[in-house]
Design a protein around this motif. Structure first.
Motif, PDB file in Angstrom:
ATOM      1  N   GLN A   1      40.531  20.177  99.896  1.00  0.00           N
ATOM      2  CA  GLN A   1      39.258  20.887  99.884  1.00  0.00           C
ATOM      3  C   GLN A   1      38.751  20.877 101.321  1.00  0.00           C
ATOM      4  OE1 GLN A   1      37.530  22.137  96.884  1.00  0.00           O
ATOM      5  NE2 GLN A   1      39.694  21.991  96.388  1.00  0.00           N
ATOM      6  N   ARG A   2      38.617  22.077 101.907  1.00  0.00           N
ATOM      7  CA  ARG A   2      38.206  22.171 103.308  1.00  0.00           C
ATOM      8  C   ARG A   2      37.170  23.268 103.489  1.00  0.00           C
ATOM      9  NH1 ARG A   2      40.298  17.920 103.373  1.00  0.00           N
ATOM     10  NH2 ARG A   2      41.953  17.169 104.732  1.00  0.00           N
ATOM     11  N   TRP A   3      36.298  23.075 104.482  1.00  0.00           N
ATOM     12  CA  TRP A   3      35.294  24.063 104.850  1.00  0.00           C
ATOM     13  C   TRP A   3      35.716  24.718 106.156  1.00  0.00           C
ATOM     14  CZ3 TRP A   3      34.148  19.729 102.212  1.00  0.00           C
ATOM     15  CH2 TRP A   3      33.237  19.826 101.156  1.00  0.00           C
ATOM     16  N   ASP A   4      35.596  26.040 106.223  1.00  0.00           N
ATOM     17  CA  ASP A   4      35.775  26.764 107.474  1.00  0.00           C
ATOM     18  C   ASP A   4      34.489  26.535 108.249  1.00  0.00           C
ATOM     19  OD1 ASP A   4      35.608  28.701 109.499  1.00  0.00           O
ATOM     20  OD2 ASP A   4      36.785  30.134 108.351  1.00  0.00           O
ATOM     21  N   PHE A   5      34.565  25.766 109.341  1.00  0.00           N
ATOM     22  CA  PHE A   5      33.343  25.365 110.023  1.00  0.00           C
ATOM     23  C   PHE A   5      32.578  26.555 110.587  1.00  0.00           C
ATOM     24  CE2 PHE A   5      30.641  23.377 113.254  1.00  0.00           C
ATOM     25  CZ  PHE A   5      29.963  22.504 112.430  1.00  0.00           C
ATOM     26  N   GLY A   6      33.285  27.586 111.022  1.00  0.00           N
ATOM     27  CA  GLY A   6      32.612  28.797 111.495  1.00  0.00           C
ATOM     28  C   GLY A   6      31.788  29.438 110.390  1.00  0.00           C
ATOM     29  N   GLN A   7      32.332  29.463 109.166  1.00  0.00           N
ATOM     30  CA  GLN A   7      31.591  30.029 108.041  1.00  0.00           C
ATOM     31  C   GLN A   7      30.404  29.149 107.656  1.00  0.00           C
ATOM     32  OE1 GLN A   7      34.305  30.852 104.840  1.00  0.00           O
ATOM     33  NE2 GLN A   7      35.132  32.665 105.857  1.00  0.00           N
ATOM     34  N   VAL A   8      30.566  27.840 107.786  1.00  0.00           N
ATOM     35  CA  VAL A   8      29.448  26.933 107.493  1.00  0.00           C
ATOM     36  C   VAL A   8      28.292  27.226 108.449  1.00  0.00           C
ATOM     37  CG1 VAL A   8      28.682  24.516 107.561  1.00  0.00           C
ATOM     38  CG2 VAL A   8      30.858  25.100 106.486  1.00  0.00           C
ATOM     39  N   LYS A   9      28.595  27.367 109.736  1.00  0.00           N
ATOM     40  CA  LYS A   9      27.549  27.667 110.713  1.00  0.00           C
ATOM     41  C   LYS A   9      26.883  29.004 110.405  1.00  0.00           C
ATOM     42  CE  LYS A   9      28.625  27.004 115.024  1.00  0.00           C
ATOM     43  NZ  LYS A   9      29.345  26.828 116.316  1.00  0.00           N
ATOM     44  N   ALA A  10      27.674  30.019 110.060  1.00  0.00           N
ATOM     45  CA  ALA A  10      27.115  31.340 109.729  1.00  0.00           C
ATOM     46  C   ALA A  10      26.250  31.255 108.476  1.00  0.00           C
ATOM     47  CB  ALA A  10      28.240  32.350 109.538  1.00  0.00           C
ATOM     48  N   PHE A  11      26.687  30.490 107.468  1.00  0.00           N
ATOM     49  CA  PHE A  11      25.948  30.300 106.225  1.00  0.00           C
ATOM     50  C   PHE A  11      24.585  29.672 106.520  1.00  0.00           C
ATOM     51  CE2 PHE A  11      24.856  28.093 102.297  1.00  0.00           C
ATOM     52  CZ  PHE A  11      25.250  28.980 101.308  1.00  0.00           C
ATOM     53  N   ILE A  12      24.576  28.642 107.351  1.00  0.00           N
ATOM     54  CA  ILE A  12      23.328  27.954 107.698  1.00  0.00           C
ATOM     55  C   ILE A  12      22.392  28.898 108.449  1.00  0.00           C
ATOM     56  CG2 ILE A  12      22.347  26.113 109.133  1.00  0.00           C
ATOM     57  CD1 ILE A  12      24.910  24.470 108.429  1.00  0.00           C
ATOM     58  N   LYS A  13      22.927  29.646 109.409  1.00  0.00           N
ATOM     59  CA  LYS A  13      22.103  30.587 110.175  1.00  0.00           C
ATOM     60  C   LYS A  13      21.515  31.671 109.277  1.00  0.00           C
ATOM     61  CE  LYS A  13      24.325  29.960 114.656  1.00  0.00           C
ATOM     62  NZ  LYS A  13      23.219  29.418 115.404  1.00  0.00           N
ATOM     63  N   ALA A  14      22.310  32.166 108.330  1.00  0.00           N
ATOM     64  CA  ALA A  14      21.825  33.196 107.407  1.00  0.00           C
ATOM     65  C   ALA A  14      20.721  32.642 106.511  1.00  0.00           C
ATOM     66  CB  ALA A  14      22.973  33.737 106.560  1.00  0.00           C
ATOM     67  N   GLN A  15      20.901  31.412 106.032  1.00  0.00           N
ATOM     68  CA  GLN A  15      19.854  30.802 105.203  1.00  0.00           C
ATOM     69  C   GLN A  15      18.572  30.625 105.995  1.00  0.00           C
ATOM     70  OE1 GLN A  15      21.355  27.155 103.467  1.00  0.00           O
ATOM     71  NE2 GLN A  15      21.413  28.188 101.504  1.00  0.00           N
ATOM     72  N   ASN A  16      18.698  30.162 107.235  1.00  0.00           N
ATOM     73  CA  ASN A  16      17.509  29.963 108.061  1.00  0.00           C
ATOM     74  C   ASN A  16      16.815  31.289 108.350  1.00  0.00           C
ATOM     75  OD1 ASN A  16      17.709  27.184 108.122  1.00  0.00           O
ATOM     76  ND2 ASN A  16      18.920  27.161 109.985  1.00  0.00           N
ATOM     77  N   ALA A  17      17.581  32.345 108.549  1.00  0.00           N
ATOM     78  CA  ALA A  17      16.995  33.671 108.775  1.00  0.00           C
ATOM     79  C   ALA A  17      16.252  34.133 107.523  1.00  0.00           C
ATOM     80  CB  ALA A  17      18.075  34.675 109.151  1.00  0.00           C
TER      81      ALA A  17
END
Length: 98
Positions: A52-68
């Protein structure tokens, strides 16, 4: 040499990270990762073989989208709400909740 020392000696961080590495990169505990995934505050991991792994680039994009979304006045939809976060927003827990 510990795993953490080997990880710190890498010339670049891994693209797909374990829950432990994700917690390290986000400076939080492993249990926070599990809770945030359950609450929809972080994306679910991808399965690579039996990992089970997270694509760290997608995690950062997910966080930025939530914050927006939050800045725009939209709250992310979650299945269950963290009662501590609810309290910070001024809500009171229901009877039986802590």
């Amino acid at each position: 040499m510990s795993d953490r020392a080997i990880e710190n000696a890498r010339p670049y961080p891994p693209d797909y990270v374990s829950a432990e590495t994700l917690a390290y990169r986000l400076d939080c505990s492993r249990s926070t990762i599990d809770a945030y995934v359950r609450l929809g505050l972080l994306p679910k991991p991808e399965t690579i073989g039996n990992l089970q792994r997270w694509d760290f680039g997608q995690v950062k994009a997910f966080i930025k989208a939530q914050n927006a979304d939050i800045k725009a006045g939209n709250r992310p939809e979650t299945d269950e709400e963290d009662v501590y976060l609810k309290g910070l927003r001024g809500g009171s827990p229901k009877k039986g909740e802590r």
